[in-house]
Design an enzyme around this catalytic site. Structure first.
Site, PDB file in Angstrom:
ATOM      1  N   SER A 124      70.730 -43.181  44.062  1.00 14.15           N
ATOM      2  CA  SER A 124      69.673 -42.181  43.880  1.00 14.15           C
ATOM      3  C   SER A 124      68.588 -42.367  44.921  1.00 14.15           C
ATOM      4  O   SER A 124      68.322 -43.489  45.377  1.00 14.15           O
ATOM      5  CB  SER A 124      69.070 -42.369  42.484  1.00 14.15           C
ATOM      6  OG  SER A 124      67.842 -41.692  42.385  1.00 14.15           O
ATOM      7  N   TYR A 149      65.523 -48.049  35.375  1.00 11.19           N
ATOM      8  CA  TYR A 149      66.632 -47.181  35.812  1.00 11.19           C
ATOM      9  C   TYR A 149      66.780 -47.258  37.332  1.00 11.19           C
ATOM     10  O   TYR A 149      67.864 -47.495  37.870  1.00 11.19           O
ATOM     11  CB  TYR A 149      66.379 -45.725  35.380  1.00 11.19           C
ATOM     12  CG  TYR A 149      67.135 -44.730  36.212  1.00 11.19           C
ATOM     13  CD1 TYR A 149      68.484 -44.498  35.989  1.00 11.19           C
ATOM     14  CD2 TYR A 149      66.510 -44.040  37.260  1.00 11.19           C
ATOM     15  CE1 TYR A 149      69.194 -43.605  36.781  1.00 11.19           C
ATOM     16  CE2 TYR A 149      67.206 -43.155  38.061  1.00 11.19           C
ATOM     17  CZ  TYR A 149      68.545 -42.938  37.814  1.00 11.19           C
ATOM     18  OH  TYR A 149      69.247 -42.075  38.612  1.00 11.19           O
ATOM     19  N   LYS A 153      69.824 -48.955  40.121  1.00 11.42           N
ATOM     20  CA  LYS A 153      70.484 -48.328  41.277  1.00 11.42           C
ATOM     21  C   LYS A 153      70.364 -49.220  42.510  1.00 11.42           C
ATOM     22  O   LYS A 153      71.322 -49.403  43.264  1.00 11.42           O
ATOM     23  CB  LYS A 153      69.888 -46.942  41.554  1.00 11.42           C
ATOM     24  CG  LYS A 153      70.153 -45.920  40.449  1.00 11.42           C
ATOM     25  CD  LYS A 153      71.631 -45.630  40.281  1.00 11.42           C
ATOM     26  CE  LYS A 153      71.943 -44.677  39.153  1.00 11.42           C
ATOM     27  NZ  LYS A 153      73.364 -44.584  38.822  1.00 11.42           N
TER      28      LYS A 153
HETATM   29  C1  UD1 Z   1      64.121 -38.684  38.415  1.00 11.93           C
HETATM   30  C2  UD1 Z   1      64.417 -39.864  39.294  1.00 11.93           C
HETATM   31  C3  UD1 Z   1      65.771 -39.707  39.915  1.00 11.93           C
HETATM   32  C4  UD1 Z   1      66.794 -39.600  38.839  1.00 11.93           C
HETATM   33  C5  UD1 Z   1      66.468 -38.431  37.950  1.00 11.93           C
HETATM   34  C6  UD1 Z   1      67.456 -38.496  36.806  1.00 11.93           C
HETATM   35  C7  UD1 Z   1      62.512 -40.940  40.317  1.00 11.93           C
HETATM   36  C8  UD1 Z   1      61.522 -40.879  41.408  1.00 11.93           C
HETATM   37  N1  UD1 Z   1      63.412 -39.942  40.316  1.00 11.93           N
HETATM   38  O1  UD1 Z   1      63.987 -37.573  39.283  1.00 11.93           O
HETATM   39  O2  UD1 Z   1      66.089 -40.829  40.683  1.00 11.93           O
HETATM   40  O3  UD1 Z   1      68.067 -39.460  39.389  1.00 11.93           O
HETATM   41  O4  UD1 Z   1      65.122 -38.532  37.456  1.00 11.93           O
HETATM   42  O5  UD1 Z   1      66.989 -37.999  35.646  1.00 11.93           O
HETATM   43  O6  UD1 Z   1      62.531 -41.813  39.504  1.00 11.93           O
HETATM   44  N2  UD1 Z   1      58.603 -31.862  36.084  1.00 11.93           N
HETATM   45  C9  UD1 Z   1      57.636 -31.083  35.440  1.00 11.93           C
HETATM   46  N3  UD1 Z   1      57.820 -30.787  34.113  1.00 11.93           N
HETATM   47  C10 UD1 Z   1      58.893 -31.220  33.407  1.00 11.93           C
HETATM   48  C11 UD1 Z   1      59.878 -32.001  34.063  1.00 11.93           C
HETATM   49  C12 UD1 Z   1      59.691 -32.316  35.395  1.00 11.93           C
HETATM   50  O7  UD1 Z   1      56.649 -30.694  36.049  1.00 11.93           O
HETATM   51  O8  UD1 Z   1      58.985 -30.930  32.208  1.00 11.93           O
HETATM   52  C13 UD1 Z   1      58.437 -32.179  37.493  1.00 11.93           C
HETATM   53  C14 UD1 Z   1      58.307 -33.679  37.747  1.00 11.93           C
HETATM   54  O9  UD1 Z   1      56.955 -34.070  37.648  1.00 11.93           O
HETATM   55  C15 UD1 Z   1      58.871 -33.792  39.157  1.00 11.93           C
HETATM   56  C16 UD1 Z   1      59.898 -32.657  39.242  1.00 11.93           C
HETATM   57  O10 UD1 Z   1      59.576 -31.763  38.185  1.00 11.93           O
HETATM   58  O11 UD1 Z   1      57.862 -33.548  40.074  1.00 11.93           O
HETATM   59  C17 UD1 Z   1      61.326 -33.126  39.075  1.00 11.93           C
HETATM   60  O12 UD1 Z   1      61.416 -33.927  37.898  1.00 11.93           O
HETATM   61  P1  UD1 Z   1      62.807 -34.419  37.289  1.00 11.93           P
HETATM   62  O13 UD1 Z   1      63.744 -33.275  37.163  1.00 11.93           O
HETATM   63  O14 UD1 Z   1      62.494 -35.202  36.051  1.00 11.93           O
HETATM   64  O15 UD1 Z   1      63.417 -35.381  38.398  1.00 11.93           O
HETATM   65  P2  UD1 Z   1      62.738 -36.583  39.194  1.00 11.93           P
HETATM   66  O16 UD1 Z   1      61.655 -37.214  38.420  1.00 11.93           O
HETATM   67  O17 UD1 Z   1      62.453 -36.107  40.566  1.00 11.93           O
END
Ligand code: UD1
Length: 339
Positions: A124, A149, A153
């Site tokens: 990841s 997590y 990785k």
């Molecule tokens: C995270 C992990 C990634 C992992 C993935 C698996 C980190 C940096 N990244 O990705 O390695 O493979 O989870 O689950 O640890 N967001 C919102 N509202 C929500 C959900 C998300 O605003 O309800 C935003 C988050 O703040 C982020 C973006 O959407 O900025 C993506 O979030 P998400 O889909 O959870 O993935 P990552 O956090 O990037």
């Protein structure tokens, strides 16, 4: 060539099974169904017209894995099966280290015993933490993980590298995924989150479908054009295809201790708000959302430089974020219970 796909009933695993079949490989699926649903096998069958062998086996169970390797003669292994919720890993670190690392050790050990040479691992972009420079290349230094997590990785990559260099004959590729989204264009397979989704796109599609009231955007005060985080969102089918290319590359490699890592992203970063707007436009639906505080542990911005995977693996993302969001929505419509 017969390929063991661990976690093959899961989101990325199931799409990879479809792509493997398309490329002429013979996938054999194992999954302990901890975070996946057997219905997915029906979707795979509808798409491919085939019933691939499926075993309900936990990768931590070395005796069952050994028996499987005795029965099926594998040419390679793609290892997806793992726990993947960042927040949960903070609450249950031992579960994460145990499950994600023991399963890896079991597979590498049994592969060695049975002389199976080719290994592809789901890593990841989390291993980069918040990089100092963007886009990230494979030479960007890894940063200490911000969650157990993420640490599993990074440790897994090191275990695989050390093993390859110590055991002539095994070749391995770690794929560092950016943010996989979307679903198969047929809407026959897609993401099936367990409980309340923690990832952005399933939360969006469930909210748009009326299953959740509103999406909270985690923070709009980041140093980005609209203040929301930037990610490299990649269509899950493109990502699945990268596994096929990785296997093909491993097959070509004659050196018996080949190990490499590849970023698998589109090379383009979009903000969370840009993604939301694209979702609304491409699907003609309105999404309820509010801006909330930042989520602890979130990286401000990250996107891939994908030259290495483009050049060496001859792989390139073909699908756009808009296509992925259309496919994710069609899948959500298919699985949402009718009122
Ligand atoms: C995270 C992990 C990634 C992992 C993935 C698996 C980190 C940096 N990244 O990705 O390695 O493979 O989870 O689950 O640890 N967001 C919102 N509202 C929500 C959900 C998300 O605003 O309800 C935003 C988050 O703040 C982020 C973006 O959407 O900025 C993506 O979030 P998400 O889909 O959870 O993935 P990552 O956090 O990037």
């Amino acid at each position: 060539m017969k390929i063991l796909v661990t976690g093959g009933v899961g989101f990325i695993g199931s799409h990879t099974v479809v792509e493997l079949d398309k490329a002429g490989f013979e996938p054999v699926i194992i999954d302990n169904l901890y975070n996946s649903d057997l219905e997915v096998l029906k979707g795979i069958k509808q798409i491919t017209g085939k019933d691939f062998p499926f075993y309900n086996i936990d990768c931590n169970d070395i005796e069952k894995i050994r028996s499987l390797f005795e029965k099926e003669k594998f040419d390679g292994v793609i290892h997806f099966a793992a726990y993947k919720a960042v927040g949960e890993s903070v609450d249950k670190p031992l579960d994460y280290y145990e499950n994600n690392l023991i399963s890896l050790l079991v597979l590498l050990r049994v592969m060695k015993e049975f002389n199976v040479k080719n290994f592809v691992f789901s890593s990841s972009c989390t291993v980069y933490g918040q990089p100092d420079k963007l886009p990230v290349t494979e030479l960007t230094p890894r940063k200490p993980a911000t969650s157990p997590y993420g640490n599993t990785k990074a440790i897994a990559e090191d275990i695989i590298r050390d093993h390859v260099y110590s055991a002539p004959g095994i070749k391995a590729i770690c794929l560092r995924y950016f943010n996989p989204i979307g679903a198969h264009e047929s809407a026959l397979i897609g993401e099936l989150p367990n409980g309340v989704p923690s990832n952005l796109v399933p939360f969006i599609t469930q909210t748009a479908a009326g299953l959740r009231e509103s999406l909270t955007v985690f923070g709009d005060d980041y140093d980005t054009p609209d203040g929301t985080c930037i990610r490299d969102f990649i269509h899950v089918l493109d990502l699945a295809n990268a596994h096929v290319k990785a296997l093909e590359l491993l097959n070509e490699k004659q050196d018996s201790d080949y190990y490499d890592v590849f970023n698998v992203g589109t090379g383009e970063g979009y903000t969370v708000l840009e993604l939301i707007n694209t979702f609304q436009e491409v699907n003609g639906v309105k999404l309820n959302y509010t801006i909330g505080p930042r989520r602890e542990g979130d990286v401000e911005k990250i996107y891939a430089q994908s030259d290495k995977v483009n050049n060496i693996m001859k792989w390139k993302a073909e699908k756009t974020m808009a296509e992925a969001l259309r496919d994710a929505w069609n899948w959500q419509l298919k699985i949402t219970p009718k009122k």
